[in-house]
Write a protein that holds these residues in place. Structure first.
Motif, PDB file in Angstrom:
ATOM      1  N   GLN A   8      22.566  16.529 -34.980  1.00 59.85           N
ATOM      2  CA  GLN A   8      23.900  16.867 -34.495  1.00 59.85           C
ATOM      3  C   GLN A   8      24.024  18.387 -34.493  1.00 59.85           C
ATOM      4  N   ILE A   9      24.788  18.927 -33.570  1.00 57.32           N
ATOM      5  CA  ILE A   9      24.928  20.382 -33.437  1.00 57.32           C
ATOM      6  C   ILE A   9      25.393  21.019 -34.751  1.00 57.32           C
ATOM      7  N   GLU A  10      26.201  20.312 -35.509  1.00 53.68           N
ATOM      8  CA  GLU A  10      26.734  20.857 -36.768  1.00 53.68           C
ATOM      9  C   GLU A  10      25.639  21.150 -37.790  1.00 53.68           C
ATOM     10  N   GLU A  11      24.471  20.516 -37.646  1.00 54.36           N
ATOM     11  CA  GLU A  11      23.367  20.748 -38.580  1.00 54.36           C
ATOM     12  C   GLU A  11      22.800  22.167 -38.468  1.00 54.36           C
ATOM     13  N   LEU A  12      23.160  22.884 -37.390  1.00 48.64           N
ATOM     14  CA  LEU A  12      22.686  24.263 -37.235  1.00 48.64           C
ATOM     15  C   LEU A  12      23.484  25.252 -38.083  1.00 48.64           C
ATOM     16  N   THR A  16      19.631  30.523 -40.016  1.00 49.81           N
ATOM     17  CA  THR A  16      19.471  31.840 -39.392  1.00 49.81           C
ATOM     18  C   THR A  16      18.332  31.749 -38.390  1.00 49.81           C
ATOM     19  N   MET A  17      18.653  32.092 -37.154  1.00 51.41           N
ATOM     20  CA  MET A  17      17.667  31.991 -36.082  1.00 51.41           C
ATOM     21  C   MET A  17      16.817  33.243 -35.979  1.00 51.41           C
ATOM     22  N   LYS A  18      15.534  33.017 -35.725  1.00 52.86           N
ATOM     23  CA  LYS A  18      14.593  34.095 -35.447  1.00 52.86           C
ATOM     24  C   LYS A  18      14.539  34.345 -33.938  1.00 52.86           C
ATOM     25  N   SER A  19      14.712  33.262 -33.164  1.00 50.60           N
ATOM     26  CA  SER A  19      14.763  33.412 -31.707  1.00 50.60           C
ATOM     27  C   SER A  19      15.598  32.291 -31.103  1.00 50.60           C
ATOM     28  N   VAL A  20      16.285  32.649 -30.023  1.00 52.61           N
ATOM     29  CA  VAL A  20      17.040  31.691 -29.219  1.00 52.61           C
ATOM     30  C   VAL A  20      16.795  32.094 -27.781  1.00 52.61           C
ATOM     31  N   LYS A  21      16.251  31.163 -27.003  1.00 50.42           N
ATOM     32  CA  LYS A  21      15.962  31.516 -25.614  1.00 50.42           C
ATOM     33  C   LYS A  21      16.148  30.322 -24.701  1.00 50.42           C
ATOM     34  N   ARG A  22      16.414  30.656 -23.461  1.00 51.01           N
ATOM     35  CA  ARG A  22      16.522  29.639 -22.423  1.00 51.01           C
ATOM     36  C   ARG A  22      15.190  29.571 -21.697  1.00 51.01           C
ATOM     37  N   GLU A  23      14.686  28.364 -21.552  1.00 50.71           N
ATOM     38  CA  GLU A  23      13.481  28.124 -20.755  1.00 50.71           C
ATOM     39  C   GLU A  23      13.825  27.024 -19.767  1.00 50.71           C
ATOM     40  N   GLY A  24      14.087  27.408 -18.529  1.00 49.42           N
ATOM     41  CA  GLY A  24      14.499  26.441 -17.519  1.00 49.42           C
ATOM     42  C   GLY A  24      15.806  25.798 -17.905  1.00 49.42           C
ATOM     43  N   GLN A  25      15.798  24.472 -18.047  1.00 50.82           N
ATOM     44  CA  GLN A  25      17.006  23.733 -18.415  1.00 50.82           C
ATOM     45  C   GLN A  25      16.998  23.317 -19.888  1.00 50.82           C
ATOM     46  N   GLU A  26      16.340  24.111 -20.714  1.00 51.86           N
ATOM     47  CA  GLU A  26      16.317  23.872 -22.151  1.00 51.86           C
ATOM     48  C   GLU A  26      16.708  25.144 -22.901  1.00 51.86           C
ATOM     49  N   ILE A  27      17.312  24.958 -24.065  1.00 52.65           N
ATOM     50  CA  ILE A  27      17.574  26.055 -24.998  1.00 52.65           C
ATOM     51  C   ILE A  27      16.681  25.813 -26.201  1.00 52.65           C
ATOM     52  N   GLY A  34      10.869  28.858 -39.591  1.00 52.47           N
ATOM     53  CA  GLY A  34       9.941  28.174 -38.695  1.00 52.47           C
ATOM     54  C   GLY A  34      10.407  26.834 -38.150  1.00 52.47           C
ATOM     55  N   ARG A  35      11.602  26.395 -38.515  1.00 54.60           N
ATOM     56  CA  ARG A  35      12.120  25.154 -37.944  1.00 54.60           C
ATOM     57  C   ARG A  35      12.414  25.385 -36.468  1.00 54.60           C
ATOM     58  N   ARG A  36      12.132  24.373 -35.644  1.00 53.85           N
ATOM     59  CA  ARG A  36      12.315  24.511 -34.195  1.00 53.85           C
ATOM     60  C   ARG A  36      13.245  23.415 -33.674  1.00 53.85           C
ATOM     61  N   PHE A  37      14.151  23.819 -32.788  1.00 55.31           N
ATOM     62  CA  PHE A  37      15.104  22.901 -32.183  1.00 55.31           C
ATOM     63  C   PHE A  37      15.099  23.101 -30.678  1.00 55.31           C
ATOM     64  N   VAL A  38      15.414  22.029 -29.951  1.00 54.20           N
ATOM     65  CA  VAL A  38      15.535  22.125 -28.499  1.00 54.20           C
ATOM     66  C   VAL A  38      16.798  21.374 -28.076  1.00 54.20           C
ATOM     67  N   ILE A 116      23.482  15.461 -23.391  1.00 56.21           N
ATOM     68  CA  ILE A 116      22.542  16.463 -23.871  1.00 56.21           C
ATOM     69  C   ILE A 116      22.058  16.013 -25.248  1.00 56.21           C
ATOM     70  N   SER A 117      20.774  16.204 -25.511  1.00 53.91           N
ATOM     71  CA  SER A 117      20.264  15.889 -26.840  1.00 53.91           C
ATOM     72  C   SER A 117      19.834  17.182 -27.526  1.00 53.91           C
ATOM     73  N   ILE A 118      19.962  17.162 -28.831  1.00 50.16           N
ATOM     74  CA  ILE A 118      19.470  18.256 -29.662  1.00 50.16           C
ATOM     75  C   ILE A 118      18.463  17.633 -30.604  1.00 50.16           C
ATOM     76  N   GLU A 119      17.250  18.156 -30.560  1.00 58.39           N
ATOM     77  CA  GLU A 119      16.176  17.588 -31.357  1.00 58.39           C
ATOM     78  C   GLU A 119      15.519  18.676 -32.196  1.00 58.39           C
ATOM     79  N   GLU A 120      15.137  18.301 -33.403  1.00 57.82           N
ATOM     80  CA  GLU A 120      14.293  19.178 -34.204  1.00 57.82           C
ATOM     81  C   GLU A 120      12.855  18.770 -33.923  1.00 57.82           C
ATOM     82  N   ILE A 121      12.046  19.748 -33.587  1.00 60.13           N
ATOM     83  CA  ILE A 121      10.627  19.509 -33.349  1.00 60.13           C
ATOM     84  C   ILE A 121       9.942  19.650 -34.705  1.00 60.13           C
ATOM     85  N   LEU A 122       9.480  18.538 -35.224  1.00 62.96           N
ATOM     86  CA  LEU A 122       8.913  18.531 -36.574  1.00 62.96           C
ATOM     87  C   LEU A 122       7.475  19.030 -36.547  1.00 62.96           C
TER      88      LEU A 122
END
Length: 134
Positions: A8-12, A16-27, A34-38, A116-122
């Motif tokens: 859920q978005i509230e889990e963010l 503290t983010m090291k990077s936030v970027k848009r790649e096409g139709q993904e954030i 080192g945790r990664r979310f899309v 829209i889905s928010i996923e943590e890439i484990l």
């Protein structure tokens, strides 16, 4: 094989983010640890879902903890009056440096998801072993 878990978005909040970027139709969001979310839409068939706009600077989300992370949706004012089904989805993220609104628009026949889905890439087992994230 990439393993993901829905979040859920509230889990963010508090991360503290090291990077936030848009790649096409993904954030893509990566934390300092080192945790990664899309944030994305899982394309099924006959729907169209895309990032309509980003208000604010994604760089404001880097280097300071996320203080606010919320989602809202709206089913008013379609881009096309003939749209059978549509959804506006808004994500607001904020740090002490500023805020960002990410606005998505989805359209379909009503049968397919416009969400829209928010996923943590484990991390893979190999990444865990190499980088000590067990």
């Amino acid at each position: 094989m990439v393993t993901r878990r829905d979040v859920q978005i509230e889990e963010l909040v508090g991360l503290t983010m090291k990077s936030v970027k848009r790649e096409g139709q993904e954030i893509l969001l990566t934390t300092g640890s080192g945790r990664r979310f899309v944030m994305k839409h899982e394309q099924d068939c006959c729907e169209s879902v895309e990032i309509e706009s980003i208000t604010g600077d994604l760089a404001d989300l880097v280097g300071s903890p996320i203080l606010l992370a919320e989602e809202s949706t709206n089913h008013e004012s379609p881009k096309d009056a003939a749209a059978e089904s549509f959804t506006w989805t808004f994500y607001k993220l904020a740090t002490v440096k500023g805020w960002v609104d990410i606005r998505w628009y989805g359209e379909s026949s009503g049968y397919y998801s416009e969400s829209i889905s928010i996923e943590e890439i484990l991390p893979t087992w190999e990444e865990q072993r190499l980088f000590g994230r067990l």
